[in-house]
Write a protein that holds these residues in place. Structure first.
Motif, mmCIF file in Angstrom:
data_model
loop_
_atom_site.group_PDB
_atom_site.id
_atom_site.type_symbol
_atom_site.label_atom_id
_atom_site.label_comp_id
_atom_site.label_asym_id
_atom_site.label_seq_id
_atom_site.Cartn_x
_atom_site.Cartn_y
_atom_site.Cartn_z
ATOM 1 N N GLY A 78 0.812 -1.216 0.000
ATOM 2 C CA GLY A 78 0.000 0.000 0.000
ATOM 3 C C GLY A 78 0.840 1.258 0.000
ATOM 4 N N SER A 79 0.241 2.343 0.453
ATOM 5 C CA SER A 79 0.904 3.642 0.438
ATOM 6 C C SER A 79 2.053 3.691 1.446
ATOM 7 C CB SER A 79 -0.101 4.748 0.746
ATOM 8 O OG SER A 79 -0.621 4.560 2.043
ATOM 9 N N HIS A 82 2.027 2.626 5.334
ATOM 10 C CA HIS A 82 0.789 1.885 5.563
ATOM 11 C C HIS A 82 0.861 0.994 6.807
ATOM 12 C CE1 HIS A 82 -2.896 -0.250 4.655
ATOM 13 N NE2 HIS A 82 -2.247 -1.394 4.805
ATOM 14 N N ASP A 121 -5.464 4.253 2.090
ATOM 15 C CA ASP A 121 -5.727 3.360 0.966
ATOM 16 C C ASP A 121 -7.173 2.853 0.946
ATOM 17 O OD1 ASP A 121 -3.059 3.546 0.147
ATOM 18 O OD2 ASP A 121 -2.454 1.894 1.445
#
Length: 134
Positions: A78-79, A82, A121
């Motif tokens: 993910g980002s 995360h 996310d």
């Protein structure tokens, strides 16, 4: 036990979303009991705090200090950062229980029931409200 699932939009940013009105509507007319609020997500929590006077922003700032969105986290999908979202529920539990008296939440004067979400996310969350009659 009666239960209802809410869908909450967090906008894909660090958020504190006030659920007090929705929870109050859910328990209205139900008599005495307990309201249990639960988020079935590994990256969100439920908090009882004052909102609208800066405390919600202060909570997000404190969580950003404790759980920075950087590359220190082993959980890395993910980002950026995360992994912090997966640690947050250990600090802000994914549940809260509030007494209900005569169909009304027995919160203090300045207390609000809030969803806390750092997971950018996932911009849409579910919150389960469950009422257990007394």
């Amino acid at each position: 036990m009666e239960s209802q699932l809410l869908t909450v939009s967090t906008g894909g940013r660090d958020s504190v979303v006030d659920l007090t009105d929705q929870a109050g509507q859910f328990v209205r007319g139900r008599g005495d009991g307990l309201l249990h609020v639960f988020v079935p997500h590994a990256t969100a929590g439920v908090a009882i705090l004052e909102t609208g006077a800066g405390s919600d922003e202060d909570l997000l700032a404190a969580l950003a200090d404790l759980l920075p969105a950087d590359d220190r986290w082993r959980h890395r999908h993910g980002s950026r950062g995360h992994g912090r979202s997966h640690v947050m529920p250990a600090l802000v539990a994914p549940y809260a229980t509030v007494p209900v008296l005569s169909g009304r939440l027995a919160l203090g004067t300045w207390q609000s029931l809030c969803l806390v979400d750092l997971n950018v996310d996932n911009p849409v969350r579910e919150v389960r409200l469950s009422f257990l009659a007394g």
